[in-house]
Design an enzyme around this catalytic site. Structure first.
Site, short mmCIF file in Angstrom:
data_model
loop_
_atom_site.label_atom_id
_atom_site.label_comp_id
_atom_site.label_asym_id
_atom_site.label_seq_id
_atom_site.Cartn_x
_atom_site.Cartn_y
_atom_site.Cartn_z
CG HIS B 57 -92.24 -47.95 59.03
ND1 HIS B 57 -93.43 -47.87 58.36
CD2 HIS B 57 -91.30 -47.41 58.21
CE1 HIS B 57 -93.21 -47.31 57.17
NE2 HIS B 57 -91.93 -47.01 57.06
CG HIS B 219 -93.74 -45.99 53.01
ND1 HIS B 219 -93.27 -47.15 52.42
CD2 HIS B 219 -92.82 -45.63 53.93
CE1 HIS B 219 -92.09 -47.46 52.96
NE2 HIS B 219 -91.81 -46.57 53.88
#
Lengths: 333, 333
Positions: B57, B219
Site C-alpha cells: 500500500h 487488497h
C-alpha cells in the site's frame, strides 16, 4: 482501453481544470489559451520560468508551478507540443520585468513552437532565453527528436533554475544554471508495458508478456533493445552503466539519484530499484548526496521507471535544497 | 507477472531497505525486527504514534513517518499483518515517556496483532491506546474484516493525530483527535484492474476488459458490484453518493476532498476524477476547504482510485495544515 476519463478529446482540459480546482492556493488555470500560472502572478523583478510540452507526463509540468520552481506551464494535447499561442500567453503572464527563461525538452515540435513563441514574446518586449533539456542517453536521434531526448532530468533543471530565479539571479545567470544542470544530468528508462493515448485507444506499442524495452522514450519511442524480463537489479545495471559512462561520473562525485516512476509502477517497486542503484553508486565511490523517488515524469499509465543521475556541485546542491512549494514538489518553506 | 522486483519473497525487505537509503534524513530502518522509525528517534515528552499493516500500500505507512506524523511504521509481508514482535519493538522505540498511540486499519489480523503488541508493550511499562480506522463505506464485513474496512482515510487520521502529538497533546487527547477524524471520514474505491501479489504470481481477481469493480478493497476484496466501464464522471457519482449519504455530509459542511490513486492510475486521470468530485460537492453546497490528490494508499499496481471525504472543524483543519516532514507528505516547515 480502461481509463478513468470521459470523452477522450477532453482529457487534458478536464485534468488541468481538476488540477486548478485542487490547488487554488498555488496555481491559477487559464482555460483559453490553456496554461497554468502561479496563483500569485508574476514575481516583480524576478526572472520568470516557463516550461511545457505534450500532456500525459503529469505531474510534469503543471505540478512544478509555484514558489521556487516554474512561473507557468503550458500543457499541449497528449504527447503533442502546445502551439506557440499559449506559450506566448504564459510567457507574458510570467514576466516580472526581468525576462523569461523557457525550459524546453528536446522534441522537434516543442523546440520549434517554443522558438516561435520566444520570438513573438520578444516582439512584445519580453526578453526570452531558452534552454533545451536532453538528458536521455538511450538513443541519439529518435522518433520525434534530433539529438537526445529530454526526459526526467527536466525536473532537476526546473528545480534549480526556479531556485536561482527566486533568489534574484538575472536571466543570463538563471539560464546558465539551467544549462549547467542539464550538462551534469543523465537519464535512461525502461518500459514493462505501454501506455495508451486516449484518443488513439490502442497501446502505443506492444510488448510480449515476457519482454521489456530498455531505453524507452517517454512517448513510447523505441529504445535500445527489447530483452526478456529479468530481475530488477539486472535492469538497474543496464540503465546505470550507460548513464555513468556517458558524463562520465567518477569516484568522488556527489550526485542526486532520482528514480522516476513511469505512471503505472507503484512505489514499492521504485524503492527496490532505488536500493540497487544506490548500491551500485556506493560501490563506485559515487556519493548519493540527494535523492528523489516517485512518479514525476510519466508516460500515461506505462509501467516502468527511469533513472536520473545529476552531478552536484555546492551551488546546485544549495539550489536543489532551496524551498519549493508546488503541487508535486514541496519542502522547506 | 511483470514487475520490477528480484526474488518475490524479498520484495518487502528490499523495498523498505531502498526506502531507508533514499530518506536517511527522515527515517531509520530496523531490519530485524522490521520497522521504520524517525531518524531523530522518539520525541521526549511527546506521544508516539505507530501504525502498520501489510505491505503493498506504499507510501502507507512508512512514507508517513517523520516530523508531524508517525513515529514509526511496521510493514508486514504483502497484504499480510505484521506479527506482534516488530510492533512491540516499534512501540518501545517510539515512546518518549508520554505513551504511544496505535493507529490500526480495521482488518482482523492487524487488530489482533496490534492488540497483542499493545499488551506486551504495556507489560514493558509503555501505555498504549489504540484507534481503529474504518472509513470504507463500500461493504459491511469483508474478506478480512469484521465491520468496515480501513482504507485511504487512514492518511487523514495519521496526519491530524501526528500534528496533535507534535503540539504536545497527551495520549488521551491525541487518541480523541484520531477517533474524531475517523468518525468524520468516509471513503469508497473503484478498481479497473487487479494488482498481483508477488509471491502469488497471478492477479488477485480478474475483471473483464469492459468491467470495473465499485467498492473494491485495498487488497482486492470484493466490493459492491461489477459494472460495465463508464465515463469517469458517472463512476465518481457512484462513489460519492454512498460516501455523502453515510455520515451524512450536509450543505454548509467544510471538507477535505482526497482523491487517492490505487498504484497504477496516473495523475492525469486522478485530476479528472477530482474535477467532477469537486463539482458535485459544490452543487451540494459542501465547501472543499482542503484537498489531496495522489497515490497514497495503493494496492500494488492496481488501476483505480478511491475518494475520501473528511468533514473538517477548525481544529482538524489546523492540524491538517500543521507542518509535516515525511517522505510522502511534506509541507510548511
Amino acid at each position: 482501453m480502461k481509463k478513468l476519463i470521459n470523452d477522450p478529446k477532453n482529457v487534458v482540459d478536464e485534468s488541468v481544470a481538476g488540477f486548478g480546482l485542487a490547488h487554488p492556493d498555488i496555481v491559477t488555470v487559464s482555460a483559453d489559451p490553456l496554461f497554468v500560472a502561479r496563483a500569485q502572478g508574476a514575481s516583480q523583478g524576478k526572472v520568470g520560468i516557463v516550461s511545457g510540452g505534450g500532456s500525459g507526463h503529469e505531474p510534469l509540468h503543471a505540478g512544478f508551478v509555484g514558489f521556487g520552481m516554474l512561473s507557468a506551464a503550458v500543457p499541449g494535447p497528449v504527447f503533442t507540443s502546445p502551439t506557440p499561442d499559449p506559450i506566448v500567453a504564459a510567457t507574458l503572464a510570467s514576466d516580472g520585468g526581468a525576462g523569461v527563461l523557457h525550459i524546453v525538452k528536446n522534441y522537434t515540435g516543442d523546440v520549434l513552437n517554443f522558438e516561435t513563441a520566444a520570438d513573438l514574446a520578444d516582439a512584445e518586449g519580453v526578453r526570452v532565453v531558452s534552454v533545451i533539456v536532453d538528458d536521455d542517453v538511450a538513443v541519439k536521434d529518435s522518433l520525434y527528436t534530433a539529438g537526445r531526448r529530454g526526459v526526467a532530468g527536466t525536473v532537476v533543471v526546473e528545480k534549480v533554475a526556479g531556485a536561482a530565479a527566486e533568489r534574484g539571479d538575472d536571466l543570463d545567470a538563471v539560464a546558465a544554471i539551467a544549462t549547467r544542470a542539464n550538462a551534469n544530468t543523465r537519464s535512461m528508462g525502461v518500459a514493462l508495458t505501454s501506455g495508451t493515448v486516449p484518443h488513439a485507444g490502442e497501446p502505443s506499442f506492444v510488448l510480449p508478456e515476457d519482454e521489456i524495452e530498455i531505453g524507452i522514450g517517454i512517448h513510447g519511442e523505441p529504445g535500445r533493445e527489447r530483452i526478456k524480463l529479468e530481475p530488477a537489479d539486472g535492469i538497474v545495471d543496464r540503465l546505470l552503466a550507460p548513464i555513468l559512462e556517458d558524463l562520465p561520473f567518477a569516484s568522488g562525485d556527489k550526485v542526486l539519484l532520482f528514480v522516476n516512476g513511469m505512471g503505472g509502477t507503484p512505489l514499492v517497486e521504485q524503492y527496490i530499484v532505488y536500493r540497487h542503484a544506490a548500491e551500485v553508486l556506493a560501490e563506485k565511490g559515487i556519493e548519493v548526496a540527494r535523492s528523489l523517488v516517485g512518479s514525476f515524469v510519466t508516460s500515461l499509465e506505462m509501467q516502468g521507471v527511469s533513472l536520473t543521475v545529476t552531478r552536484l556541485d555546492d551551488e546546485l546542491t544549495e539550489l536543489w535544497d532551496a524551498p519549493v512549494e508546488t503541487a508535486a514538489l514541496r519542502w522547506g518553506r
